[in-house]
Motif scaffolding. Structure first.
Motif, PDB file in Angstrom:
ATOM      1  N   PHE A  83      -0.875 -12.642  16.631  1.00  0.00           N
ATOM      2  CA  PHE A  83      -1.588 -12.217  15.502  1.00  0.00           C
ATOM      3  C   PHE A  83      -1.323 -10.508  15.435  1.00  0.00           C
ATOM      4  O   PHE A  83      -1.068 -10.181  14.396  1.00  0.00           O
ATOM      5  N   TYR A  84      -1.680  -9.960  16.424  1.00  0.00           N
ATOM      6  CA  TYR A  84      -1.826  -8.672  16.460  1.00  0.00           C
ATOM      7  C   TYR A  84      -0.261  -7.880  16.455  1.00  0.00           C
ATOM      8  O   TYR A  84      -0.138  -6.799  15.749  1.00  0.00           O
ATOM      9  N   ARG A  85       0.444  -8.535  16.780  1.00  0.00           N
ATOM     10  CA  ARG A  85       2.108  -8.238  16.786  1.00  0.00           C
ATOM     11  C   ARG A  85       2.598  -8.623  15.306  1.00  0.00           C
ATOM     12  O   ARG A  85       3.263  -7.605  14.827  1.00  0.00           O
ATOM     13  N   LEU A  86       2.081  -9.452  14.650  1.00  0.00           N
ATOM     14  CA  LEU A  86       2.326  -9.576  13.097  1.00  0.00           C
ATOM     15  C   LEU A  86       1.563  -8.845  12.157  1.00  0.00           C
ATOM     16  O   LEU A  86       2.293  -8.122  11.212  1.00  0.00           O
ATOM     17  N   ASN A  87       0.236  -8.417  12.517  1.00  0.00           N
ATOM     18  CA  ASN A  87      -0.612  -7.636  11.809  1.00  0.00           C
ATOM     19  C   ASN A  87      -0.136  -6.202  11.869  1.00  0.00           C
ATOM     20  O   ASN A  87      -1.056  -5.373  11.891  1.00  0.00           O
ATOM     21  N   VAL A  88       1.130  -5.848  11.700  1.00  0.00           N
ATOM     22  CA  VAL A  88       1.286  -4.121  11.688  1.00  0.00           C
ATOM     23  C   VAL A  88       1.096  -3.888  10.206  1.00  0.00           C
ATOM     24  O   VAL A  88       0.484  -2.579  10.167  1.00  0.00           O
ATOM     25  N   LEU A  89       1.712  -4.304   9.426  1.00  0.00           N
ATOM     26  CA  LEU A  89       1.744  -3.870   7.857  1.00  0.00           C
ATOM     27  C   LEU A  89       1.291  -5.205   7.295  1.00  0.00           C
ATOM     28  O   LEU A  89       1.692  -6.295   7.352  1.00  0.00           O
ATOM     29  N   ALA A  90       0.004  -5.207   6.708  1.00  0.00           N
ATOM     30  CA  ALA A  90      -0.429  -6.239   5.968  1.00  0.00           C
ATOM     31  C   ALA A  90      -0.651  -6.123   4.537  1.00  0.00           C
ATOM     32  O   ALA A  90      -0.967  -4.892   4.110  1.00  0.00           O
ATOM     33  N   ILE A  91      -0.204  -7.289   3.532  1.00  0.00           N
ATOM     34  CA  ILE A  91      -0.326  -7.161   2.545  1.00  0.00           C
ATOM     35  C   ILE A  91      -1.111  -8.093   1.950  1.00  0.00           C
ATOM     36  O   ILE A  91      -0.682  -9.371   1.990  1.00  0.00           O
ATOM     37  N   ARG A  92      -2.262  -8.056   1.217  1.00  0.00           N
ATOM     38  CA  ARG A  92      -2.833  -9.156   0.471  1.00  0.00           C
ATOM     39  C   ARG A  92      -2.646  -9.316  -1.000  1.00  0.00           C
ATOM     40  O   ARG A  92      -2.729  -8.380  -1.631  1.00  0.00           O
ATOM     41  N   VAL A  93      -2.235 -10.558  -1.278  1.00  0.00           N
ATOM     42  CA  VAL A  93      -2.100 -10.824  -2.883  1.00  0.00           C
ATOM     43  C   VAL A  93      -3.276 -11.455  -3.270  1.00  0.00           C
ATOM     44  O   VAL A  93      -3.538 -12.557  -2.849  1.00  0.00           O
ATOM     45  N   PRO A  94      -3.681 -10.906  -4.269  1.00  0.00           N
ATOM     46  CA  PRO A  94      -5.243 -11.199  -4.920  1.00  0.00           C
ATOM     47  C   PRO A  94      -4.831 -12.476  -5.760  1.00  0.00           C
ATOM     48  O   PRO A  94      -3.734 -12.714  -6.301  1.00  0.00           O
ATOM     49  N   PRO A  95      -6.028 -13.312  -5.721  1.00  0.00           N
ATOM     50  CA  PRO A  95      -5.819 -14.606  -6.503  1.00  0.00           C
ATOM     51  C   PRO A  95      -5.822 -14.117  -8.089  1.00  0.00           C
ATOM     52  O   PRO A  95      -6.159 -13.105  -8.521  1.00  0.00           O
ATOM     53  N   LEU A  96      -5.293 -15.144  -8.867  1.00  0.00           N
ATOM     54  CA  LEU A  96      -5.053 -14.703 -10.221  1.00  0.00           C
ATOM     55  C   LEU A  96      -6.546 -14.691 -11.008  1.00  0.00           C
ATOM     56  O   LEU A  96      -6.698 -13.753 -11.893  1.00  0.00           O
ATOM     57  N   ARG A  97      -7.571 -15.029 -10.208  1.00  0.00           N
ATOM     58  CA  ARG A  97      -8.991 -15.102 -11.013  1.00  0.00           C
ATOM     59  C   ARG A  97      -9.360 -13.743 -10.830  1.00  0.00           C
ATOM     60  O   ARG A  97     -10.407 -13.071 -11.741  1.00  0.00           O
ATOM     61  N   GLU A  98      -8.887 -12.755  -9.722  1.00  0.00           N
ATOM     62  CA  GLU A  98      -9.031 -11.655  -9.572  1.00  0.00           C
ATOM     63  C   GLU A  98      -8.282 -10.508 -10.414  1.00  0.00           C
ATOM     64  O   GLU A  98      -7.999  -9.260 -10.561  1.00  0.00           O
TER      65      GLU A  98
END
Length: 449
Positions: free
Chosen positions: A295-310
């Motif tokens: 988890f920490y190795r992957l979570n270097v650069l995180a991008i959250r894609v918001p749901p369409l309702r937002e």
């Protein structure tokens, strides 16, 4: 007091922005062309640059690339545009822009971005730009603009990226955009859905196998890591991956090598991993179903894609994009006002995928040029008025005088254009096919200013 450079071919906008910055206590220098700006930066030191995207001869992105290539020091560059899109936002950030803002820019936004820029280090240089693709991420709203910026920043790196978001939000589109806008764009892009492959076969799909590694292995298989060598590998739905495979993924990330099943010989690979999931990986770490070190190795650069309702501002542009794609090469169908209202009010549990499927179904089943709310809900459609071309106009307009009806129509068109462009008057004027000064007069006339 900071020394600021404003680069814009629009004299009125450039002067207005200069007045705003001067009222905040800063010193400003103005340039109307990109080459003039570079010349000014050779002669004087600036603390920040406001750079227009669309300019004659050398546009903003070309100017930014030339700054990075020709100047020893480039201050924070804030790119401004009246024609924001996912592609130019990603490219601006990838080329080293500090931020990318849509015109018209409010005074409080100027204060905020300038405060951040004056406390930031100048960004590093980036490689040459690439052109937009037809499948760019659609979304003029603030939420997706933040996603575009994160993609642009991450594209210049080779670190792993973790893309988070609900099912159907477009996580694979983010991964493809990262690949397309990175230095690995000419290398392979390989995607694998970890949830769609049985866990006993997933290891072979990822790392490959040699002949005789297991029953049925009649030949050698390279696997996804070796297929993506030099490029990008998308591990979609990585939250569903078995723990034993997670351990091998971790080693591949740390050591840059994989071991095919049935072999003791490791193979070096150069792969940028993009992992995507709709699950809460932090919660999965706590309950033991996902490795904490991975988890920490992957979570270097995180991008959250918001749901369409937002992303209410993105729903109609997305729907119109899907209509154009479904109709190509013919003229696309249009959405009626009630249909647009229904789309915005709907909760979209299936996100962008649900919207795309709905629009494609309506395009295939509707024989009308204008898609109504009944077409979206599947209910019976009232017979349209032939004079109103699908019943899009209120029937009482037909009983009034023509000048009054024309004024009402103009007001509706202007209000709709301003709503669709989130108040961007330059873009609204372009969509309406009129000059900005005429738009300003009409807005004052109809009380829309």
């Amino acid at each position: 007091m900071a020394r600021l450079l404003i680069v814009d071919d629009d004299n009125a906008f450039r002067e207005t922005l200069a007045e705003t910055l001067q009222s905040l206590g800063h010193d400003t220098v103005e340039a109307s062309r990109g080459d003039d700006a570079i010349g000014a930066m050779r002669l004087a030191r600036f603390d920040a640059v406001f750079l227009d995207h669309r300019m004659p001869r050398m546009d903003g992105l070309q100017t930014l690339a030339a700054m990075q290539a020709q100047l020893a020091r480039v201050p924070p560059v804030i790119v401004l545009t009246a024609y924001a899109s996912g592609g130019n936002t990603i490219e601006a950030m990838r080329l080293g822009a500090f931020d990318h803002l849509a015109k018209p820019i409010r005074r409080d936004a100027v204060i905020d971005v300038l405060a951040r820029a004056l406390h930031a280090e100048a960004p590093a240089a980036a490689s040459a730009p690439v052109s937009d693709e037809e499948d760019e991420l659609i979304g003029p709203g603030d939420a997706m603009r933040e996603v575009h910026k994160r993609i642009g920043l991450a594209a210049a790196s080779s670190a792993p990226v973790l893309v988070l978001g609900e099912t159907g939000t477009g996580k694979e589109m983010v991964a493809r955009a990262l690949h397309r806008h990175s230095a690995r764009a000419d290398a392979p892009f390989v995607a694998i859905n970890c949830a769609a492959i049985p866990k006993e076969l997933l290891e072979s799909e990822l790392f490959g196998h040699v002949r005789g590694a297991f029953t049925g292995a009649i030949g050698e298989r390279p696997g996804c890591f070796r297929a993506a060598d030099g490029g990008v590998l998308l591990l979609d739905e990585i939250g569903d991956m078995a723990l034993n495979v997670q351990a091998k993924i971790l080693r591949a990330l740390q050591e840059g090598e994989v071991t095919p099943l049935g072999s003791h010989r490791t193979v070096k690979v150069d792969v940028r991993v993009v992992a995507a999931t709709h699950r809460d990986l932090a919660a999965a770490v706590r309950d033991g179903s996902f490795r904490e070190d991975l988890f920490y190795r992957l979570n270097v650069l995180a991008i959250r894609v918001p749901p369409l309702r937002e992303r209410l501002a993105d729903i109609i542009p997305l729907a119109e994009h899907f209509l154009r794609r479904a109709a190509a090469p013919e003229a696309p169908k249009a959405l009626s006002a009630p249909a647009a209202q229904w789309l915005v009010r709907h909760r979209w549990p299936g996100n962008v995928r649900e919207l795309r499927n709905l629009i494609e179904r309506c395009h295939a089943l509707s024989r009308h040029r204008v898609i109504g709310a009944a077409d979206l809900t599947g209910e019976a459609r009232d017979a349209p008025s032939p004079i109103c071309d699908g019943g899009a106009l209120p029937s009482d307009w037909l009983d009034g005088e023509m000048p009054a009806a024309v004024e009402r129509l103009e007001r509706l068109l202007i209000a709709h254009a301003l709503n669709e462009t989130l108040g961007n008057r330059a873009e609204a004027a372009r969509r309406l096919g009129i000059h900005r000064q005429l738009l300003y007069r009409k807005m004052a006339q109809y009380g829309l200013d």
